[in-house]
Design a protein around this motif. Structure first.
Motif, PDB file in Angstrom:
ATOM      1  N   LEU A 207       0.812  -1.221   0.000  1.00  0.00           N
ATOM      2  CA  LEU A 207       0.000   0.000   0.000  1.00  0.00           C
ATOM      3  C   LEU A 207       0.844   1.269   0.000  1.00  0.00           C
ATOM      4  CD1 LEU A 207      -2.834   1.243   0.114  1.00  0.00           C
ATOM      5  CD2 LEU A 207      -2.713   1.121   2.605  1.00  0.00           C
ATOM      6  N   ALA A 208       1.869   1.324   0.819  1.00  0.00           N
ATOM      7  CA  ALA A 208       2.680   2.539   0.931  1.00  0.00           C
ATOM      8  C   ALA A 208       3.402   2.869  -0.370  1.00  0.00           C
ATOM      9  CB  ALA A 208       3.690   2.396   2.067  1.00  0.00           C
ATOM     10  N   GLY A 209       3.616   1.848  -1.209  1.00  0.00           N
ATOM     11  CA  GLY A 209       4.336   2.071  -2.452  1.00  0.00           C
ATOM     12  C   GLY A 209       3.458   2.464  -3.621  1.00  0.00           C
ATOM     13  N   PHE A 210       2.143   2.470  -3.425  1.00  0.00           N
ATOM     14  CA  PHE A 210       1.249   2.886  -4.507  1.00  0.00           C
ATOM     15  C   PHE A 210       1.386   4.384  -4.766  1.00  0.00           C
ATOM     16  CE2 PHE A 210      -1.812  -0.761  -3.242  1.00  0.00           C
ATOM     17  CZ  PHE A 210      -1.011  -1.654  -3.916  1.00  0.00           C
ATOM     18  N   GLY A 211       1.007   4.800  -5.977  1.00  0.00           N
ATOM     19  CA  GLY A 211       1.081   6.216  -6.328  1.00  0.00           C
ATOM     20  C   GLY A 211       0.006   7.058  -5.654  1.00  0.00           C
ATOM     21  N   ALA A 212       0.140   8.381  -5.820  1.00  0.00           N
ATOM     22  CA  ALA A 212      -0.776   9.325  -5.170  1.00  0.00           C
ATOM     23  C   ALA A 212      -2.212   9.143  -5.641  1.00  0.00           C
ATOM     24  CB  ALA A 212      -0.320  10.755  -5.435  1.00  0.00           C
ATOM     25  N   VAL A 213      -2.407   8.853  -6.934  1.00  0.00           N
ATOM     26  CA  VAL A 213      -3.757   8.696  -7.452  1.00  0.00           C
ATOM     27  C   VAL A 213      -4.437   7.495  -6.813  1.00  0.00           C
ATOM     28  CG1 VAL A 213      -5.149   8.272  -9.516  1.00  0.00           C
ATOM     29  CG2 VAL A 213      -3.194   9.817  -9.632  1.00  0.00           C
ATOM     30  N   ALA A 214      -3.728   6.379  -6.700  1.00  0.00           N
ATOM     31  CA  ALA A 214      -4.291   5.189  -6.064  1.00  0.00           C
ATOM     32  C   ALA A 214      -4.612   5.480  -4.598  1.00  0.00           C
ATOM     33  CB  ALA A 214      -3.316   4.020  -6.175  1.00  0.00           C
ATOM     34  N   HIS A 215      -3.724   6.167  -3.920  1.00  0.00           N
ATOM     35  CA  HIS A 215      -3.974   6.531  -2.518  1.00  0.00           C
ATOM     36  C   HIS A 215      -5.246   7.363  -2.381  1.00  0.00           C
ATOM     37  CE1 HIS A 215       0.483   5.946  -1.129  1.00  0.00           C
ATOM     38  NE2 HIS A 215      -0.192   4.795  -1.211  1.00  0.00           N
ATOM     39  N   ARG A 216      -5.381   8.375  -3.242  1.00  0.00           N
ATOM     40  CA  ARG A 216      -6.548   9.258  -3.129  1.00  0.00           C
ATOM     41  C   ARG A 216      -7.844   8.526  -3.482  1.00  0.00           C
ATOM     42  NH1 ARG A 216      -5.246  13.263   0.191  1.00  0.00           N
ATOM     43  NH2 ARG A 216      -3.271  14.251  -0.426  1.00  0.00           N
ATOM     44  N   ARG A 217      -7.804   7.639  -4.437  1.00  0.00           N
ATOM     45  CA  ARG A 217      -9.003   6.887  -4.794  1.00  0.00           C
ATOM     46  C   ARG A 217      -9.414   5.951  -3.662  1.00  0.00           C
ATOM     47  NH1 ARG A 217      -9.111   4.343 -10.692  1.00  0.00           N
ATOM     48  NH2 ARG A 217     -11.336   4.298 -10.130  1.00  0.00           N
ATOM     49  N   LEU A 218      -8.421   5.292  -3.021  1.00  0.00           N
ATOM     50  CA  LEU A 218      -8.733   4.429  -1.874  1.00  0.00           C
ATOM     51  C   LEU A 218      -9.250   5.251  -0.702  1.00  0.00           C
ATOM     52  CD1 LEU A 218      -5.695   1.962  -1.998  1.00  0.00           C
ATOM     53  CD2 LEU A 218      -8.090   1.438  -2.556  1.00  0.00           C
ATOM     54  N   GLN A 219      -8.671   6.436  -0.508  1.00  0.00           N
ATOM     55  CA  GLN A 219      -9.116   7.315   0.580  1.00  0.00           C
ATOM     56  C   GLN A 219     -10.574   7.734   0.366  1.00  0.00           C
ATOM     57  OE1 GLN A 219      -7.677  11.419   0.689  1.00  0.00           O
ATOM     58  NE2 GLN A 219      -7.007  11.083   2.811  1.00  0.00           N
ATOM     59  N   ARG A 220     -10.895   8.130  -0.868  1.00  0.00           N
ATOM     60  CA  ARG A 220     -12.258   8.536  -1.168  1.00  0.00           C
ATOM     61  C   ARG A 220     -13.222   7.356  -1.034  1.00  0.00           C
ATOM     62  NH1 ARG A 220     -11.018  11.212  -5.252  1.00  0.00           N
ATOM     63  NH2 ARG A 220     -11.300   9.639  -6.885  1.00  0.00           N
ATOM     64  N   PHE A 221     -12.782   6.181  -1.464  1.00  0.00           N
ATOM     65  CA  PHE A 221     -13.609   4.983  -1.340  1.00  0.00           C
ATOM     66  C   PHE A 221     -13.900   4.675   0.127  1.00  0.00           C
ATOM     67  CE2 PHE A 221     -13.734   0.293  -0.862  1.00  0.00           C
ATOM     68  CZ  PHE A 221     -14.934   0.056  -1.503  1.00  0.00           C
TER      69      PHE A 221
END
Length: 248
Positions: A207-221
């Motif tokens: 998880l920590a190695g994913f990009g910013a877009v993936a992080h933000r999409r998971l956060q919004r989800f």
């Protein structure tokens, strides 16, 4: 007309093929053509030339049947000379009127063309205004997308990553397949296991190695999931019969 039968002029029609007189000319000029005129093939004048032709015919008939030096011949010549300048003035007046009418018609045509051009210009201005409005709406939408993209690509702080890690760790199994697909769409399918539900620990490890877009999409989800859960628990909405919120 000359009443040649009453006057006993037996040779009159041998000389005069088409009888004409100034009384008939006047009726046809005033538009009061009578039945006898129509029987003789005459009609109300439409042009000045028609009037002049009959006046000239009247004088020609008089001179042809009454040879000089008879009084009738002399009178016919005098009247012909009297009529000539007046006919020229009438002809000039007629030409002036025709020129005026032609100018008015031309002006009317030009005005009509101008109105047509103005109407087309107004329609084009309205179309351009509509296009401008569409472009302005598209520009605002693009700016919104840019701002949204900027927010989506903004890297998370370490604290946000820790919070996301916690949310994903506590994510119920019913949501893990959706979260796994979000990462696959953003990072590529090779970055997550095919069975993301049963191999969720592998997703968490990376998880920590994913990009910013993936992080933000998971956060919004995660935020949407929490909001839905609170709404269902508070009775503000019912639990759906299908979908990843069903049965949770």
């Amino acid at each position: 007309p000359v009443d040649y039968k009453t006057l006993g002029l037996s040779t009159y029609r041998d000389v005069v093929a088409v009888p004409m007189d100034l009384g008939t000319v006047r009726r046809l000029a005033e538009g009061t053509c009578d039945a006898s005129d129509k029987r003789n093939g005459f009609a109300n004048y439409v042009t000045c030339a028609e009037l002049n032709a009959h006046v000239s015919l009247t004088f020609a008939n008089a001179k042809a049947y009454n040879l000089p030096p008879t009084d009738v011949h002399i009178m016919a010549v005098a009247l012909e000379e009297f009529w000539a300048p007046r006919w020229q003035a009438l002809l000039k007046r007629s030409e002036d009127v025709q020129e005026s009418l032609a100018a008015e018609r031309e002006c009317a045509v030009m005005n009509s063309e101008e109105i047509k051009v103005r109407r087309e210009l107004a329609n084009e201005e309205m179309r351009c205004a509509g296009v401008a409005a569409d472009l302005d709406a598209a520009r605002r939408r693009l700016e919104d997308l840019k701002r949204g993209a900027a927010r989506s690509t903004l890297g998370m702080s370490p604290e946000e990553v820790v919070a996301l890690q916690k949310d994903m760790t506590n994510l119920p199994k019913g949501y893990r397949a959706v979260a796994r697909d979000l990462v696959a769409e953003t990072e590529g399918a090779h970055r997550v296991p095919v069975d993301g539900v049963n191999q969720w620990s592998e997703v968490l490890d990376d998880l920590a190695g994913f990009g910013a877009v993936a992080h933000r999409r998971l956060q919004r989800f995660a935020k949407v999931r929490k909001r839905n859960k609170i709404a269902m628990e508070s009775g503000k909405c019912s639990t759906p019969e299908w979908g990843f919120d069903a049965g949770t």
